[in-house]
Design a protein around this motif. Sequence first.
Motif, PDB file in Angstrom:
ATOM      1  N   GLU A 191       0.829  -1.205   0.000  1.00 45.32           N
ATOM      2  CA  GLU A 191       0.000   0.000   0.000  1.00 45.32           C
ATOM      3  C   GLU A 191       0.865   1.258   0.000  1.00 45.32           C
ATOM      4  N   ARG A 192       1.896   1.251   0.788  1.00 43.70           N
ATOM      5  CA  ARG A 192       2.788   2.420   0.852  1.00 43.70           C
ATOM      6  C   ARG A 192       3.445   2.656  -0.506  1.00 43.70           C
ATOM      7  N   ARG A 203       2.268   1.600  -3.392  1.00 39.12           N
ATOM      8  CA  ARG A 203       1.216   1.937  -4.363  1.00 39.12           C
ATOM      9  C   ARG A 203       0.955   3.444  -4.350  1.00 39.12           C
ATOM     10  N   GLN A 204       0.981   4.041  -3.185  1.00 34.77           N
ATOM     11  CA  GLN A 204       0.755   5.474  -3.072  1.00 34.77           C
ATOM     12  C   GLN A 204       1.865   6.285  -3.751  1.00 34.77           C
ATOM     13  N   LYS A 232       3.335   5.334  -6.550  1.00 32.98           N
ATOM     14  CA  LYS A 232       3.419   4.852  -7.933  1.00 32.98           C
ATOM     15  C   LYS A 232       3.626   5.973  -8.955  1.00 32.98           C
ATOM     16  N   ASP A 241       9.247   6.348   1.854  1.00 34.74           N
ATOM     17  CA  ASP A 241       8.510   5.117   1.538  1.00 34.74           C
ATOM     18  C   ASP A 241       9.462   3.947   1.318  1.00 34.74           C
TER      19      ASP A 241
END
Length: 194
Positions: free
Chosen positions: A120-121, A123-124, A126, A164
């Motif tokens: 999730e981290r 993906r943010q 991306k 990240d």
Amino acid sequence: MAKKKQAPPLTPKQFKERLEQLQEVIMSALSFYAVWNKLRLHDATEVSWSLDRQNQIMGRWKGFFTPVGVGLQRMALVEIAKVFDDDRRTVSLTVLLGAAKRDANLVPHAQATDLTAISERLRQAKTTVDAIKKLRNKRLAHADAGSAPLRPLMSQKIDSLIEDVKFAFNRLSAAHDNSSYSWDHALTSSGRNT
């Protein structure tokens, strides 16, 4: 069309070796980025000289500082792009996270939410990762002819991406063998010496 041959699964020992290699790539990226930032920014709280004095020095030896700054910036972005390489033959966060998702034996200390939190981290981030990969592919690793101008990367986005990456690496490493890396301690001398 021939089917793409899948790489054999990693052993825990191979996974650890690749984590260590990835740590070196990340450390290089962070070091290059930290020194580049120190060269281009003036922080009155950290230095005893004025912005005017810094500009005089940088201007006097611009034949040195300009190419060094450009080189550091480019190498930082190339190294960051390596962290997100999708090719299964590479040592990247993307590849190691995928291996961990396929084989829980590689991350015996993982909590139920660790791999999801890492994914999730990342993906943010991306959009920033895609911009860096595009920059690497079109300008840094190749010189594409007639390519359209690329949107500039904002320092805040790179700073956020670096946080990240540090988070994801340390969480994956802890899931593997309960170890993590102190990035800031290792970078202190780079910033101070610059």
